[in-house]
Design a protein around this motif. Structure first.
Motif, mmCIF file in Angstrom:
data_model
loop_
_atom_site.group_PDB
_atom_site.id
_atom_site.type_symbol
_atom_site.label_atom_id
_atom_site.label_comp_id
_atom_site.label_asym_id
_atom_site.label_seq_id
_atom_site.Cartn_x
_atom_site.Cartn_y
_atom_site.Cartn_z
ATOM 1 N N THR A 76 -45.822 -4.602 -3.434
ATOM 2 C CA THR A 76 -44.442 -4.141 -3.317
ATOM 3 C C THR A 76 -43.894 -4.423 -1.926
ATOM 4 O O THR A 76 -42.785 -4.941 -1.770
ATOM 5 C CB THR A 76 -44.346 -2.632 -3.621
ATOM 6 N N ASP A 77 -44.683 -4.091 -0.912
ATOM 7 C CA ASP A 77 -44.257 -4.308 0.469
ATOM 8 C C ASP A 77 -44.077 -5.795 0.764
ATOM 9 O O ASP A 77 -43.086 -6.195 1.378
ATOM 10 C CB ASP A 77 -45.275 -3.695 1.434
ATOM 11 N N LEU A 78 -45.019 -6.608 0.325
ATOM 12 C CA LEU A 78 -44.922 -8.047 0.555
ATOM 13 C C LEU A 78 -43.674 -8.614 -0.105
ATOM 14 O O LEU A 78 -42.923 -9.373 0.509
ATOM 15 C CB LEU A 78 -46.171 -8.759 0.039
ATOM 16 N N TYR A 79 -43.438 -8.233 -1.342
ATOM 17 C CA TYR A 79 -42.263 -8.739 -2.055
ATOM 18 C C TYR A 79 -40.972 -8.305 -1.365
ATOM 19 O O TYR A 79 -40.074 -9.116 -1.148
ATOM 20 C CB TYR A 79 -42.271 -8.257 -3.504
ATOM 21 N N ALA A 80 -40.895 -7.027 -1.002
ATOM 22 C CA ALA A 80 -39.672 -6.508 -0.388
ATOM 23 C C ALA A 80 -39.389 -7.188 0.952
ATOM 24 O O ALA A 80 -38.254 -7.602 1.226
ATOM 25 C CB ALA A 80 -39.777 -5.005 -0.201
ATOM 26 N N THR A 81 -40.403 -7.321 1.798
ATOM 27 C CA THR A 81 -40.175 -7.938 3.110
ATOM 28 C C THR A 81 -39.883 -9.430 2.983
ATOM 29 O O THR A 81 -39.020 -9.951 3.687
ATOM 30 C CB THR A 81 -41.372 -7.723 4.060
ATOM 31 N N LEU A 82 -40.564 -10.096 2.079
ATOM 32 C CA LEU A 82 -40.328 -11.530 1.899
ATOM 33 C C LEU A 82 -38.959 -11.793 1.284
ATOM 34 O O LEU A 82 -38.260 -12.729 1.677
ATOM 35 C CB LEU A 82 -41.434 -12.129 1.027
ATOM 36 N N ARG A 83 -38.552 -10.943 0.365
ATOM 37 C CA ARG A 83 -37.231 -11.106 -0.248
ATOM 38 C C ARG A 83 -36.123 -10.872 0.796
ATOM 39 O O ARG A 83 -35.147 -11.625 0.862
ATOM 40 C CB ARG A 83 -37.065 -10.155 -1.422
ATOM 41 N N ALA A 84 -36.281 -9.838 1.618
ATOM 42 C CA ALA A 84 -35.305 -9.561 2.670
ATOM 43 C C ALA A 84 -35.270 -10.715 3.677
ATOM 44 O O ALA A 84 -34.195 -11.128 4.119
ATOM 45 C CB ALA A 84 -35.650 -8.254 3.374
ATOM 46 N N TYR A 85 -36.428 -11.229 4.007
ATOM 47 C CA TYR A 85 -36.509 -12.360 4.934
ATOM 48 C C TYR A 85 -35.758 -13.569 4.372
ATOM 49 O O TYR A 85 -34.979 -14.212 5.079
ATOM 50 C CB TYR A 85 -37.977 -12.720 5.190
ATOM 51 N N CYS A 86 -35.990 -13.867 3.109
ATOM 52 C CA CYS A 86 -35.333 -15.021 2.470
ATOM 53 C C CYS A 86 -33.815 -14.846 2.437
ATOM 54 O O CYS A 86 -33.073 -15.802 2.686
ATOM 55 C CB CYS A 86 -35.863 -15.216 1.052
#
Length: 143
Positions: free
Chosen positions: A61-71
């Motif tokens: 969940t954390d990886l997806y959320a941070t990567l999505r925000a980064y993108c």
């Protein structure tokens, strides 16, 4: 036995045949897995249904959320919910390979590493390098 089981066994037999030089080759290569044992391993692994732990759920969940925000912030290729689904499937597959009833943090990190390496290939150079730096702990992970 289903046709997919037969295909898997044929593929495994084909790979093993390429490594067996002559009769008695297993004596020359003691690290080769006997075909019957490989068949049992594959059958057992296919029957496993590893469960995702709460800790692994949080990592994904954390990886997806941070990567999505980064993108979104850097106008990189967008990340969809399918990314999480694919990381879950890869984590479960990794757990099956290890004949584990539970998906561990190591399985999730290996799946995330594979995902990130492939995801970076879709990005521009500057974004790819930024992702490589930001997620270096995952990208440098090994069992």
């Amino acid at each position: 036995m289903s046709s997919s089981d037969e295909l898997i066994l044929e593929a495994a037999a084909s790979v093993l045949a390429q490594h067996v030089a002559a009769p008695g080759a297993s004596e020359q290569h003691p690290d080769l897995i006997p075909l019957e044992l490989l068949q049992q391993y594959i059958a057992h692994a296919k029957d496993l249904r590893p469960k995702l732990t709460a800790a692994c759920h949080d990592i994904l969940t954390d990886l997806y959320a941070t990567l999505r925000a980064y993108c979104a912030h850097y106008l990189a290729e967008p990340l969809t919910i399918r990314a999480v689904e694919s990381m879950i499937r890869m984590s479960e597959a990794c757990a099956k390979i290890h004949l584990s009833e539970e998906v561990t943090e190591s399985h999730v990190k290996m799946a995330a590493k594979v995902f990130l390496e492939n995801f970076m290939e879709t990005q521009f150079f500057a974004i790819r390098e930024n992702i490589r730096t930001r997620y270096s702990s995952i990208l440098n992970f090994s069992f």
